[in-house]
Design an enzyme around this catalytic site. Structure first.
Site, mmCIF file in Angstrom:
data_model
loop_
_atom_site.group_PDB
_atom_site.id
_atom_site.type_symbol
_atom_site.label_atom_id
_atom_site.label_comp_id
_atom_site.label_asym_id
_atom_site.label_seq_id
_atom_site.Cartn_x
_atom_site.Cartn_y
_atom_site.Cartn_z
ATOM 1 N N GLY A 12 7.729 12.451 3.995
ATOM 2 C CA GLY A 12 9.064 13.025 4.000
ATOM 3 C C GLY A 12 9.719 13.072 5.374
ATOM 4 O O GLY A 12 9.052 13.051 6.406
ATOM 5 N N ARG A 16 15.873 19.539 6.989
ATOM 6 C CA ARG A 16 16.231 20.812 7.618
ATOM 7 C C ARG A 16 15.767 20.909 9.065
ATOM 8 O O ARG A 16 16.170 21.812 9.799
ATOM 9 C CB ARG A 16 15.674 21.978 6.798
ATOM 10 C CG ARG A 16 16.516 22.309 5.571
ATOM 11 C CD ARG A 16 15.985 23.556 4.894
ATOM 12 N NE ARG A 16 14.823 23.272 4.070
ATOM 13 C CZ ARG A 16 13.972 24.211 3.651
ATOM 14 N NH1 ARG A 16 14.139 25.470 3.996
ATOM 15 N NH2 ARG A 16 12.949 23.888 2.882
ATOM 16 N N LYS A 23 9.165 15.324 10.116
ATOM 17 C CA LYS A 23 8.709 16.683 10.383
ATOM 18 C C LYS A 23 7.214 16.758 10.675
ATOM 19 O O LYS A 23 6.782 17.597 11.479
ATOM 20 C CB LYS A 23 9.068 17.616 9.230
ATOM 21 C CG LYS A 23 8.390 17.332 7.905
ATOM 22 C CD LYS A 23 8.792 18.370 6.868
ATOM 23 C CE LYS A 23 8.192 18.073 5.514
ATOM 24 N NZ LYS A 23 8.540 19.111 4.513
ATOM 25 N N GLY A 79 8.707 11.928 -5.202
ATOM 26 C CA GLY A 79 7.944 13.133 -5.478
ATOM 27 C C GLY A 79 6.471 13.031 -5.146
ATOM 28 O O GLY A 79 5.938 11.963 -4.824
ATOM 29 N N GLU A 156 8.069 24.583 -10.528
ATOM 30 C CA GLU A 156 8.877 24.483 -9.313
ATOM 31 C C GLU A 156 10.033 25.481 -9.386
ATOM 32 O O GLU A 156 10.575 25.752 -10.457
ATOM 33 C CB GLU A 156 9.436 23.061 -9.164
ATOM 34 C CG GLU A 156 8.384 21.985 -8.993
ATOM 35 C CD GLU A 156 7.576 22.141 -7.722
ATOM 36 O OE1 GLU A 156 8.114 22.698 -6.738
ATOM 37 O OE2 GLU A 156 6.407 21.717 -7.695
#
Length: 475
Positions: A12, A16, A23, A79, A156
């Site tokens: 990913g 943010r 990240k 996913g 979720e």
């Protein structure tokens, strides 16, 4: 831990984070986020690791290489189920159990991974899932349990109804699977959900359909289930890992005077009876021996500090060695490839670069020694400089044992000063000096008596000094 492999999900971007860096590549205590995950797996005894990469994969490859891992590429981010499918294709035939780890969850401990595996085996379950009980579970998938305590569903948050959102037990995204079960059920996953993604969590339903169980393992420390999705969460994870590191050092016999104002990275080692004062940063693979004192404001990176050494306040040391009993600082700067000998003194505002300083030698004030080899018991006076760069190349300076260098001396390299020689203060040395010699290189001093009184009497008046009665010709 034979027959156990890990799939680490690290594809990913982490929008943010507001960063071009993925990240999982952001540093936490000097290492990428995903490095901490892989290190926990390695410490748990897992040797085969497959890293599922996607966005910014080139920034994650150094970590993969550090652990001898394999790479699976998730071209489109569909996913966690799709990511696990990519990783599974790269596992060796010998892997019988598969641990799926989140590459953005650096707080997981090796013991927790072992507990997760043991729980699945003990129960003969299709899978075990690491969960955490949080006071504020917003953002996490919720664990819905059966009456017997096994997992009924993992929902979720975006798919959860209000009642389900009130559940405080959350999914960490970390699992242990029987490989055969995983291979059989991954192709059955559906993307019929709010995110239009393939959820790994839906394997719980597949297990129930086969009358198999999924057992929850509640993390003893809820922090272990934390993932990083923002700069704030990155800072919080750093704070938690820093506390663990400092507490471990203190438990081993190190005094950390003020843990809240001390920064020590994950691979640093410090020996017992050493004292770390406030404001110190120890970085990289720095090794600090026994009974060392590192005072306020020092920054030490990739260095080896010998037993009994003393690093005085506000010194900066990089890729250097300080040997037993040496003293550095205050306000000293050791640049890479400096080697400070046993019992040597490097004092205030002294800079050392790519130089070896012999046992018991001293450069206590305002000096620069670059590309130098300094023997034993050498005294380097204040203001001494090795002029090592001629604008094209660097050149060495060699000072033999017992050399005394007077203050404000320029040593113009390449130059050698023999054993026991003395350099007079204020000299500019451009040629080699033989052993035991006195070398002076000064302009002749001239004195013009009464010059100030005759030529600049206003200076004396300004200082409140009476102008002496002299006349022209007395000078």
């Amino acid at each position: 831990m034979k027959g156990i492999s890990a799939i680490i999900l690290a594809a990913g971007q982490g929008k943010r984070m507001k960063s071009t860096l993925p990240k999982v590549a952001h540093p936490v205590l000097g290492k990428p986020v995903v490095w901490h995950v892989a290190q926990a797996a390695r410490a748990a005894g897992i040797r085969e690791m497959v890293f599922v990469l996607g966005y910014g994969r080139d920034k994650v490859l150094p970590t993969v290489e550090a652990f001898g891992g394999k790479v699976a590429i998730q071209e489109s981010l569909f996913g966690t189920g799709d990511a696990a499918r990519c990783g599974l294709a790269e596992l060796s035939a010998g892997a019988k159990e598969v641990v799926v780890l989140c590459g953005d969850a650096p707080l997981i401990r090796p013991a927790t991974i072992r507990t997760l595996l043991a729980a699945r085996r003990r129960e003969g379950a299709a899978a075990s899932v690491l969960t955490g009980v949080l006071d504020h579970p917003a953002g996490y998938g919720r664990i819905v349990r059966n009456d017997d305590g096994t997992v009924a569903r993992i929902v979720e948050e975006k798919d959860a109804d209000p009642a389900t959102r009130k559940i405080r037990e959350v999914n960490s995204g970390t699992y242990a699977f029987d490989r055969v079960f995983l291979e059989r059920t991954l192709p059955r996953l559906s993307d019929v959900n709010a995110q239009r993604e393939y959820y790994l969590t839906d394997l719980v339903l597949e297990a129930l359909a086969e009358e198999m169980r999924v057992v929850p393992v509640v993390a003893g420390d809820p922090d272990e289930v934390r993932g990083i999705n923002s700069r704030r969460e990155l800072a919080e994870a750093s704070r938690i890992l820093q506390k663990r590191k400092l507490y471990a050092l203190m438990d081993s016999g190190v005094t950390v005077i003020d843990p809240e104002r001390t920064y020590i990275e994950t691979e640093v080692a410090v020996g017992p009876d050493s004292v770390i004062e406030p404001g110190v940063s120890l970085l990289g693979k720095t090794r600090v021996g026994r009974d060392v004192r590192i005072q306020a404001g020092c920054v030490v990176e990739e260095c080896a500090i010998g037993d009994g050494a003393h690093i005085k306040p506000y010194s900066v040391l990089s890729a250097s060695r300080v040997r037993k009993g040496a003293i550095v600082g205050p306000f000293s700067h050791l640049r890479p490839q400096s080697d400070i000998g046993e019992g040597a003194h490097i004092g205030n505002f002294v800079e050392i670069k790519k130089s070896r300083i012999g046992k018991g030698s001293k450069a206590n004030h305002l000096a620069y020694l670059g590309d130098a080899v300094v023997g034993r018991k050498v005294n380097v006076g204040a203001g001494t400089i090795t002029c090592n760069y001629d604008g094209i190349a660097k050149h060495p300076t060699v000072l033999g044992d017992g050399v005394f260098v007077g203050s404000d001396t320029m040593l113009v390299a390449p130059v050698k000063v023999g054993k026991g020689a003395l350099i007079g203060a204020g000299s500019t040395i451009t040629r080699d000096v033989p052993p035991y010699a006195l070398a002076l290189a000064r302009a002749e001093q001239k004195v013009f008596e009464y010059w100030v009184a005759l030529k600049k009497p206003e200076l004396l008046k300004k200082a409140g000094i009476a102008v002496p009665a002299v006349k022209k010709g007395d000078e």
